[in-house]
Write a protein that holds these residues in place. Sequence first.
Motif, PDB file in Angstrom:
ATOM      1  N   THR A  70      -0.876   0.446  15.625  1.00  0.00           N
ATOM      2  CA  THR A  70       0.426   0.055  15.159  1.00  0.00           C
ATOM      3  C   THR A  70       1.250   1.376  14.603  1.00  0.00           C
ATOM      4  O   THR A  70       0.682   2.187  14.717  1.00  0.00           O
ATOM      5  N   ALA A  71       2.612   1.194  14.385  1.00  0.00           N
ATOM      6  CA  ALA A  71       3.344   2.326  14.078  1.00  0.00           C
ATOM      7  C   ALA A  71       3.258   2.759  12.665  1.00  0.00           C
ATOM      8  O   ALA A  71       2.988   1.595  11.735  1.00  0.00           O
ATOM      9  N   LYS A  72       3.324   3.892  12.162  1.00  0.00           N
ATOM     10  CA  LYS A  72       3.322   4.392  10.950  1.00  0.00           C
ATOM     11  C   LYS A  72       4.403   3.395   9.831  1.00  0.00           C
ATOM     12  O   LYS A  72       4.317   3.448   8.844  1.00  0.00           O
ATOM     13  N   THR A  73       5.729   3.360  10.565  1.00  0.00           N
ATOM     14  CA  THR A  73       6.873   2.893   9.959  1.00  0.00           C
ATOM     15  C   THR A  73       6.259   1.371   9.402  1.00  0.00           C
ATOM     16  O   THR A  73       6.527   0.989   8.398  1.00  0.00           O
ATOM     17  N   SER A  74       5.597   0.570  10.443  1.00  0.00           N
ATOM     18  CA  SER A  74       5.137  -0.650   9.991  1.00  0.00           C
ATOM     19  C   SER A  74       4.418  -0.587   8.645  1.00  0.00           C
ATOM     20  O   SER A  74       4.384  -1.674   7.766  1.00  0.00           O
ATOM     21  N   LEU A  75       3.431   0.252   8.513  1.00  0.00           N
ATOM     22  CA  LEU A  75       2.572   0.404   7.499  1.00  0.00           C
ATOM     23  C   LEU A  75       3.379   0.681   6.105  1.00  0.00           C
ATOM     24  O   LEU A  75       3.302   0.065   5.192  1.00  0.00           O
ATOM     25  N   TYR A  76       4.441   1.678   6.359  1.00  0.00           N
ATOM     26  CA  TYR A  76       5.479   1.980   5.210  1.00  0.00           C
ATOM     27  C   TYR A  76       6.156   0.603   4.572  1.00  0.00           C
ATOM     28  O   TYR A  76       6.660   0.875   3.499  1.00  0.00           O
ATOM     29  N   ARG A  77       6.317  -0.031   5.353  1.00  0.00           N
ATOM     30  CA  ARG A  77       7.079  -1.367   5.144  1.00  0.00           C
ATOM     31  C   ARG A  77       6.429  -2.114   3.799  1.00  0.00           C
ATOM     32  O   ARG A  77       7.120  -2.935   3.000  1.00  0.00           O
ATOM     33  N   ARG A  78       5.116  -1.849   3.950  1.00  0.00           N
ATOM     34  CA  ARG A  78       4.252  -2.917   2.910  1.00  0.00           C
ATOM     35  C   ARG A  78       3.593  -1.857   1.954  1.00  0.00           C
ATOM     36  O   ARG A  78       3.375  -2.421   0.808  1.00  0.00           O
ATOM     37  N   TRP A  79       3.134  -0.684   2.343  1.00  0.00           N
ATOM     38  CA  TRP A  79       2.635   0.280   1.424  1.00  0.00           C
ATOM     39  C   TRP A  79       3.260   1.756   1.447  1.00  0.00           C
ATOM     40  O   TRP A  79       3.561   2.009   2.377  1.00  0.00           O
ATOM     41  N   SER A  80       3.092   2.189   0.075  1.00  0.00           N
ATOM     42  CA  SER A  80       3.761   3.495   0.051  1.00  0.00           C
ATOM     43  C   SER A  80       2.702   4.606   0.220  1.00  0.00           C
ATOM     44  O   SER A  80       3.250   5.823   0.195  1.00  0.00           O
ATOM     45  N   ALA A  81       1.665   4.460   0.158  1.00  0.00           N
ATOM     46  CA  ALA A  81       0.445   5.627   0.209  1.00  0.00           C
ATOM     47  C   ALA A  81      -0.643   4.744   1.091  1.00  0.00           C
ATOM     48  O   ALA A  81      -1.084   3.727   0.777  1.00  0.00           O
ATOM     49  N   PRO A  82      -1.635   5.835   1.619  1.00  0.00           N
ATOM     50  CA  PRO A  82      -2.838   5.240   2.077  1.00  0.00           C
ATOM     51  C   PRO A  82      -3.831   4.825   1.148  1.00  0.00           C
ATOM     52  O   PRO A  82      -4.346   3.598   1.490  1.00  0.00           O
ATOM     53  N   HIS A  83      -3.989   5.289  -0.179  1.00  0.00           N
ATOM     54  CA  HIS A  83      -4.897   4.539  -1.042  1.00  0.00           C
ATOM     55  C   HIS A  83      -4.513   3.274  -1.246  1.00  0.00           C
ATOM     56  O   HIS A  83      -5.202   2.535  -1.848  1.00  0.00           O
ATOM     57  N   ASP A  84      -3.031   2.832  -1.383  1.00  0.00           N
ATOM     58  CA  ASP A  84      -2.612   1.775  -1.586  1.00  0.00           C
ATOM     59  C   ASP A  84      -3.329   0.722  -0.427  1.00  0.00           C
ATOM     60  O   ASP A  84      -3.513  -0.479  -0.572  1.00  0.00           O
ATOM     61  N   VAL A  85      -3.044   1.018   0.678  1.00  0.00           N
ATOM     62  CA  VAL A  85      -3.684   0.261   1.716  1.00  0.00           C
ATOM     63  C   VAL A  85      -5.133  -0.061   1.689  1.00  0.00           C
ATOM     64  O   VAL A  85      -5.603  -1.224   1.728  1.00  0.00           O
ATOM     65  N   LEU A  86      -5.953   1.149   1.255  1.00  0.00           N
ATOM     66  CA  LEU A  86      -7.236   0.945   0.874  1.00  0.00           C
ATOM     67  C   LEU A  86      -7.556   0.307   0.010  1.00  0.00           C
ATOM     68  O   LEU A  86      -8.450  -0.922   0.060  1.00  0.00           O
ATOM     69  N   LEU A  87      -6.931   0.019  -1.274  1.00  0.00           N
ATOM     70  CA  LEU A  87      -7.251  -0.777  -2.394  1.00  0.00           C
ATOM     71  C   LEU A  87      -6.975  -2.344  -1.729  1.00  0.00           C
ATOM     72  O   LEU A  87      -7.493  -3.354  -2.334  1.00  0.00           O
ATOM     73  N   ASP A  88      -5.704  -2.319  -0.972  1.00  0.00           N
ATOM     74  CA  ASP A  88      -5.591  -3.912  -0.676  1.00  0.00           C
ATOM     75  C   ASP A  88      -6.818  -4.289   0.322  1.00  0.00           C
ATOM     76  O   ASP A  88      -6.925  -5.515   0.254  1.00  0.00           O
ATOM     77  N   ALA A  89      -7.062  -3.284   1.118  1.00  0.00           N
ATOM     78  CA  ALA A  89      -8.461  -3.793   1.934  1.00  0.00           C
ATOM     79  C   ALA A  89      -9.651  -4.571   1.025  1.00  0.00           C
ATOM     80  O   ALA A  89     -10.228  -5.143   1.331  1.00  0.00           O
ATOM     81  N   ILE A  90      -9.682  -3.360   0.210  1.00  0.00           N
ATOM     82  CA  ILE A  90     -11.025  -3.665  -0.944  1.00  0.00           C
ATOM     83  C   ILE A  90     -10.607  -5.009  -1.526  1.00  0.00           C
ATOM     84  O   ILE A  90     -11.680  -5.876  -1.462  1.00  0.00           O
ATOM     85  N   HIS A  91      -9.431  -5.307  -2.083  1.00  0.00           N
ATOM     86  CA  HIS A  91      -9.255  -6.307  -2.808  1.00  0.00           C
ATOM     87  C   HIS A  91      -9.315  -7.571  -1.872  1.00  0.00           C
ATOM     88  O   HIS A  91      -9.946  -8.711  -2.090  1.00  0.00           O
ATOM     89  N   HIS A  92      -9.141  -7.482  -0.567  1.00  0.00           N
ATOM     90  CA  HIS A  92      -8.950  -8.642   0.289  1.00  0.00           C
ATOM     91  C   HIS A  92     -10.315  -9.004   0.586  1.00  0.00           C
ATOM     92  O   HIS A  92     -10.560 -10.235   0.646  1.00  0.00           O
ATOM     93  N   GLU A  93     -10.917  -8.133   0.701  1.00  0.00           N
ATOM     94  CA  GLU A  93     -12.523  -8.447   1.114  1.00  0.00           C
ATOM     95  C   GLU A  93     -13.641  -8.954  -0.040  1.00  0.00           C
ATOM     96  O   GLU A  93     -14.721  -9.079   0.202  1.00  0.00           O
TER      97      GLU A  93
END
Lengths: 189, 189
Positions: free
Chosen positions: A31-54
């Motif tokens: 996917t595009a980096k911009t679409s990630l930034y629409r939802r998260w502000s930093a890579p660690h936030d994506v990671l925490l979200d992934a851990i939370h979700h699972e």
Amino acid sequence: MQSIHEAALAELVAVGLGRLTMEGIAKRAGTAKTSLYRRWSAPHDVLLDAIHHEHPQEVPSPAADDLRGDLLRALRQLVAWLGTPTAAAVAAIMAERRRYPELARALYERVFDARGGRFTLTVLRFYAARGHLDPARITPIVADLGEALVFKLALDADAPPSEEQLVAIVDQAILPAVGLDPARRSVKS
Amino acid sequence: MQSIHEAALAELVAVGLGRLTMEGIAKRAGTAKTSLYRRWSAPHDVLLDAIHHEHPQEVPSPAADDLRGDLLRALRQLVAWLGTPTAAAVAAIMAERRRYPELARALYERVFDARGGRFTLTVLRFYAARGHLDPARITPIVADLGEALVFKLALDADAPPSEEQLVAIVDQAILPAVGLDPARRSVKS
């Protein structure tokens, strides 16, 4: 969402915590980096979200008539979780907590606490609320028994605990600690 | 001997498990490599000996009249030990157990098992042998309670457990598990 979560966990395994970037996650997710930034502000936030979700959620028996079985199921969920990429990500964060203290703190607050605090704790609270055990018995130490023993056994054997060991944790540690001791005759329930 | 033990532990911290050599230990101890070989055949043997030598030994009250206090003292010994170079050496071996499985096995057999198996276990067996608790209660899970909870608390807080937490481990986990529950009236002792 799922594919981005998976990409974040896979990217962590591949490059490590210190080199996790939005770009790397986006590329891996296709996917595009911009679409990630629409939802998260930093890579660690994506990671925490992934851990939370699972993170597994304990679901006690609705009739509250199987405390022992529900505790055992909670421990089985923990053991199953230990074998997932999410658990590996948690281990990576814990190993580098001194370098990323904010991330470790967020892990406890936004994931563990938000998801029930500890494995077995949701079950214990559920039964206490229905009068099957004294809520005053559910201290931080007692809430930690399941996780502490599962981690210790896994550490000593370098392998996940067996079903027999999980049963022993419930019967020999958790139930006695909440005053419901299977080895005594005077078990009230 | 003491200075060679200390040298082995210090050298481990300095160079890591994979680069620990007889030469490095000898140099640090200010002695000749040949004198090391008179006693040990390999650097990992010097290390195991050093860890064994520093491992605390539980000494229960001779009159067997203070189980709670003796358990608490055993946990304090464990917490004190966690802050030593020996514990750091154990952590280094555990972290690399897949690379050095023989060393990890020797650590359990020649140190932990030889020194009582687990913190609190010597105390529990001492009181069981004198009729204060049922020996059948001292299962592997129950023997692991103290270490498991201390390690878990240390992991979560990234700091050693407090005295209050040690008291809680004894009162809320270990004593109930051996059937001596301070929260019940029916404590026999």
